[in-house]
Enzyme design. Structure first.
Site, PDB file in Angstrom:
ATOM      1  N   LEU A  39       0.854  -1.203   0.000  1.00 10.36           N
ATOM      2  CA  LEU A  39       0.000   0.000   0.000  1.00 10.36           C
ATOM      3  C   LEU A  39       0.889   1.252   0.000  1.00 10.36           C
ATOM      4  O   LEU A  39       0.858   2.051   0.923  1.00 10.36           O
ATOM      5  CB  LEU A  39      -0.959  -0.016   1.199  1.00 10.36           C
ATOM      6  N   GLY A  40       1.704   1.364  -1.051  1.00  8.25           N
ATOM      7  CA  GLY A  40       2.544   2.552  -1.226  1.00  8.25           C
ATOM      8  C   GLY A  40       1.795   3.554  -2.085  1.00  8.25           C
ATOM      9  O   GLY A  40       0.568   3.640  -2.026  1.00  8.25           O
ATOM     10  N   ARG A  41       2.535   4.295  -2.894  1.00  9.12           N
ATOM     11  CA  ARG A  41       1.904   5.326  -3.726  1.00  9.12           C
ATOM     12  C   ARG A  41       0.915   4.689  -4.704  1.00  9.12           C
ATOM     13  O   ARG A  41      -0.253   5.084  -4.776  1.00  9.12           O
ATOM     14  CB  ARG A  41       2.976   6.087  -4.513  1.00  9.12           C
ATOM     15  N   ILE A  42       1.411   3.707  -5.475  1.00 12.08           N
ATOM     16  CA  ILE A  42       0.553   3.108  -6.500  1.00 12.08           C
ATOM     17  C   ILE A  42      -0.542   2.265  -5.845  1.00 12.08           C
ATOM     18  O   ILE A  42      -1.713   2.350  -6.227  1.00 12.08           O
ATOM     19  CB  ILE A  42       1.392   2.271  -7.493  1.00 12.08           C
ATOM     20  N   ARG A 102       6.473  -5.941 -10.574  1.00 15.22           N
ATOM     21  CA  ARG A 102       7.594  -6.567 -11.270  1.00 15.22           C
ATOM     22  C   ARG A 102       7.292  -8.051 -11.475  1.00 15.22           C
ATOM     23  O   ARG A 102       6.706  -8.693 -10.592  1.00 15.22           O
ATOM     24  CB  ARG A 102       8.887  -6.429 -10.458  1.00 15.22           C
ATOM     25  N   GLU A 110      10.850 -10.831 -18.858  1.00 18.75           N
ATOM     26  CA  GLU A 110      10.427  -9.980 -19.977  1.00 18.75           C
ATOM     27  C   GLU A 110      11.652  -9.442 -20.733  1.00 18.75           C
ATOM     28  O   GLU A 110      12.692  -9.218 -20.101  1.00 18.75           O
ATOM     29  CB  GLU A 110       9.546  -8.822 -19.476  1.00 18.75           C
ATOM     30  N   ASP A 129       1.132  -6.966 -16.470  1.00 21.66           N
ATOM     31  CA  ASP A 129       1.863  -5.938 -17.223  1.00 21.66           C
ATOM     32  C   ASP A 129       3.355  -6.240 -17.231  1.00 21.66           C
ATOM     33  O   ASP A 129       4.099  -5.652 -18.016  1.00 21.66           O
ATOM     34  CB  ASP A 129       1.621  -4.559 -16.579  1.00 21.66           C
ATOM     35  N   HIS A 132       4.662  -4.257 -20.253  1.00 23.98           N
ATOM     36  CA  HIS A 132       5.251  -3.324 -19.268  1.00 23.98           C
ATOM     37  C   HIS A 132       5.012  -1.868 -19.695  1.00 23.98           C
ATOM     38  O   HIS A 132       5.954  -1.103 -19.894  1.00 23.98           O
ATOM     39  CB  HIS A 132       6.759  -3.599 -19.101  1.00 23.98           C
ATOM     40  N   SER A 180       1.447  -4.940   3.650  1.00 27.91           N
ATOM     41  CA  SER A 180       2.657  -4.136   3.444  1.00 27.91           C
ATOM     42  C   SER A 180       3.616  -4.519   4.548  1.00 27.91           C
ATOM     43  O   SER A 180       3.263  -5.311   5.421  1.00 27.91           O
ATOM     44  CB  SER A 180       2.339  -2.638   3.568  1.00 27.91           C
ATOM     45  N   ARG A 181       4.815  -3.913   4.551  1.00 23.19           N
ATOM     46  CA  ARG A 181       5.729  -4.220   5.657  1.00 23.19           C
ATOM     47  C   ARG A 181       5.144  -3.730   6.973  1.00 23.19           C
ATOM     48  O   ARG A 181       5.319  -4.341   8.014  1.00 23.19           O
ATOM     49  CB  ARG A 181       7.077  -3.517   5.422  1.00 23.19           C
TER      50      ARG A 181
HETATM   51  P1  NAP Z   1       6.270   2.892  -3.075  1.00 25.09           P
HETATM   52  O1  NAP Z   1       5.411   4.070  -2.845  1.00 25.09           O
HETATM   53  O2  NAP Z   1       7.671   2.921  -2.570  1.00 25.09           O
HETATM   54  O3  NAP Z   1       5.522   1.626  -2.450  1.00 25.09           O
HETATM   55  C1  NAP Z   1       6.147   0.383  -2.347  1.00 25.09           C
HETATM   56  C2  NAP Z   1       5.314  -0.511  -1.457  1.00 25.09           C
HETATM   57  O4  NAP Z   1       5.980  -1.787  -1.393  1.00 25.09           O
HETATM   58  C3  NAP Z   1       5.158  -0.024  -0.026  1.00 25.09           C
HETATM   59  O5  NAP Z   1       3.811  -0.118   0.334  1.00 25.09           O
HETATM   60  C4  NAP Z   1       5.971  -1.016   0.784  1.00 25.09           C
HETATM   61  O6  NAP Z   1       5.444  -1.308   2.065  1.00 25.09           O
HETATM   62  C5  NAP Z   1       5.832  -2.265  -0.075  1.00 25.09           C
HETATM   63  N1  NAP Z   1       6.847  -3.233   0.292  1.00 25.09           N
HETATM   64  C6  NAP Z   1       8.193  -3.115   0.259  1.00 25.09           C
HETATM   65  N2  NAP Z   1       8.769  -4.223   0.761  1.00 25.09           N
HETATM   66  C7  NAP Z   1       7.759  -5.056   1.098  1.00 25.09           C
HETATM   67  C8  NAP Z   1       7.696  -6.352   1.689  1.00 25.09           C
HETATM   68  N3  NAP Z   1       8.820  -6.998   2.025  1.00 25.09           N
HETATM   69  N4  NAP Z   1       6.473  -6.904   1.882  1.00 25.09           N
HETATM   70  C9  NAP Z   1       5.351  -6.246   1.546  1.00 25.09           C
HETATM   71  N5  NAP Z   1       5.342  -5.010   1.001  1.00 25.09           N
HETATM   72  C10 NAP Z   1       6.532  -4.433   0.787  1.00 25.09           C
HETATM   73  O7  NAP Z   1       6.380   2.548  -4.625  1.00 25.09           O
HETATM   74  P2  NAP Z   1       5.303   2.812  -5.784  1.00 25.09           P
HETATM   75  O8  NAP Z   1       5.603   4.089  -6.465  1.00 25.09           O
HETATM   76  O9  NAP Z   1       3.947   2.561  -5.248  1.00 25.09           O
HETATM   77  O10 NAP Z   1       5.715   1.641  -6.821  1.00 25.09           O
HETATM   78  C11 NAP Z   1       5.568   0.276  -6.473  1.00 25.09           C
HETATM   79  C12 NAP Z   1       6.254  -0.587  -7.504  1.00 25.09           C
HETATM   80  O11 NAP Z   1       5.524  -0.536  -8.734  1.00 25.09           O
HETATM   81  C13 NAP Z   1       7.656  -0.110  -7.898  1.00 25.09           C
HETATM   82  O12 NAP Z   1       8.635  -0.599  -6.995  1.00 25.09           O
HETATM   83  C14 NAP Z   1       7.822  -0.688  -9.285  1.00 25.09           C
HETATM   84  O13 NAP Z   1       8.456  -1.932  -9.212  1.00 25.09           O
HETATM   85  C15 NAP Z   1       6.399  -0.879  -9.788  1.00 25.09           C
HETATM   86  N6  NAP Z   1       6.110  -0.018 -10.948  1.00 25.09           N
HETATM   87  C16 NAP Z   1       5.691  -0.603 -12.111  1.00 25.09           C
HETATM   88  C17 NAP Z   1       5.406   0.181 -13.227  1.00 25.09           C
HETATM   89  C18 NAP Z   1       4.928  -0.406 -14.523  1.00 25.09           C
HETATM   90  O14 NAP Z   1       5.125   0.186 -15.569  1.00 25.09           O
HETATM   91  N7  NAP Z   1       4.269  -1.559 -14.512  1.00 25.09           N
HETATM   92  C19 NAP Z   1       5.568   1.560 -13.155  1.00 25.09           C
HETATM   93  C20 NAP Z   1       5.984   2.117 -11.958  1.00 25.09           C
HETATM   94  C21 NAP Z   1       6.251   1.318 -10.865  1.00 25.09           C
HETATM   95  P3  NAP Z   1       5.595  -0.278   3.298  1.00 25.09           P
HETATM   96  O15 NAP Z   1       4.720   0.882   2.926  1.00 25.09           O
HETATM   97  O16 NAP Z   1       5.065  -0.997   4.460  1.00 25.09           O
HETATM   98  O17 NAP Z   1       7.023   0.099   3.382  1.00 25.09           O
END
Ligand code: NAP
Length: 316
Positions: free
Chosen positions: A155-158, A235, A264, A259, A282, A177-178
């Site tokens: 539950l981060g930004r996305i 990912r 990939e 996606d 992707h 989430s963590r």
């Molecule tokens: P973000 O705001 O940093 O959020 C990452 C989330 O991952 C946080 O909620 C974090 O939990 C959680 N997390 C990290 N380690 C974990 C674990 N061990 N167990 C459970 N949850 C864990 O990042 P974001 O901007 O939302 O992006 C998320 C991911 O989307 C990126 O890392 C990237 O790989 C992917 N992405 C894909 C595309 C695409 O084109 N398909 C584009 C952009 C990004 P906590 O909040 O508890 O720390």
């Protein structure tokens, strides 16, 4: 005379980014260098290359960083950091920036799109119409999205942006989430297995780390159950792909919207033959608007770094 600042762009990304970088720096286009000549190329230009710009598919790994002794900054055109050797950057004092927020809405939209497309089997329906089968029979019934229980991993930004969208569809939201988010109204699950058991749709939106590799394994798939669907916009390596394929083939999972894939752009043949999945290459953040916002952020971070100003979106 001072050496001009060289920027190594790993992939083409966008014409706009290339143009903006070329205006300011000596731009090296890494993808245009044949793989067998890359070592020689880096040796020749390593004196001037002070910045690397990569993305979530190809970033700055140990070998690349080691070949660039004057590297000062890795400005990633992505929000995922799994393709950058962050440890080595820390050790060498190399700054790292990324492009969070700029792409959040786009990727969350993509998660909803894949969820709807998978449940309503829109790609299969399109193929059905094009094959002329509509004249012979009705398309099979599909499954509703509105009101379903959605489990979000990360539950981060996305993840939060996906939750807000799913709420508008009347869905109940749980997350893993963590850490539990103190201000969140969604139900927190310390165990991803329990989240899967309580969800009809499981969406992966967490960062890829050692801990989250294969966070979707056979146990999680079986906990979600035969009517469940998995959507992955994070990912490929979050999912044990061999287990996902066997669950889809054996009917232990209803469908998947993907996606991203583990290796990939290689796509396993077994996935190509499945009708209950929706694949996209992707492209979660690949719109003109979002790519421009990401490119602007990359350029602004580089400009800040090379004029000794605070970075806009620093990781290190
Ligand atoms: P973000 O705001 O940093 O959020 C990452 C989330 O991952 C946080 O909620 C974090 O939990 C959680 N997390 C990290 N380690 C974990 C674990 N061990 N167990 C459970 N949850 C864990 O990042 P974001 O901007 O939302 O992006 C998320 C991911 O989307 C990126 O890392 C990237 O790989 C992917 N992405 C894909 C595309 C695409 O084109 N398909 C584009 C952009 C990004 P906590 O909040 O508890 O720390």
């Amino acid at each position: 005379m001072e050496t001009p600042i060289g920027v190594l762009l790993i992939r083409p990304l966008s014409a706009y980014l290339q143009q903006e970088l070329s205006k300011r720096y000596t731009l090296f286009k890494y993808w245009q260098v044949p793989p067998d000549l890359r070592r020689e190329f880096l040796g020749k230009h390593s004196n001037s290359i002070k910045a690397v710009v990569g993305n979530g598919v190809q970033g700055a790994d140990t070998e690349l960083i080691d070949a660039l002794p004057f590297l000062e900054i890795v400005a990633s055109h992505s929000s995922g950091l799994d393709k950058i050797d962050l440890e080595l950057c820390r050790e060498r004092g190399i700054r790292v920036t990324y492009t969070p927020d700029a792409l959040t809405d786009e990727v969350a939209d993509m998660a909803v799109l894949l969820t709807l497309a998978t449940l309503r089997r829109i790609c299969a329906a399109d193929r059905f119409v094009r094959r002329g089968e509509w004249k012979k029979s009705d398309f099979n019934l599909t499954t509703k999205f509105s009101g379903k229980s959605v489990g979000i991993i990360g539950l981060g930004r996305i993840g939060s942006a996906i939750a807000r969208r799913a709420e508008a569809f009347g869905c109940s939201i749980g997350y893993h989430s963590r850490s539990q988010k103190p201000n969140s109204r969604y139900k927190f699950y310390p165990s991803v297995l329990n989240l899967a058991s309580d969800s009809q749709i499981l969406i992966v939106a967490c960062a890829l780390t050692q801990e989250t590799r294969h966070i979707i394994d056979r146990h999680v798939i079986d906990a979600l159950g035969r009517n469940g669907i998995i959507v992955n916009i994070a990912r490929g390596s979050h999912i044990d792909e061999a287990e996902l394929i066997s669950a889809l083939v054996e009917g232990r999972l209803a469908g998947a919207g993907l996606d991203v894939l583990e290796n990939e752009p290689q796509v396993p043949n077994a996935l190509i033959g499945l009708d209950n999945i929706v694949l996209s290459p992707h492209v979660g953040a690949s719109t003109v608007e979002t790519r421009k916002a990401m490119a602007d952020l990359v350029v602004q971070n580089l400009e800040a770094h090379f004029s000794d100003k605070p970075l806009l979106t620093p990781v290190i």
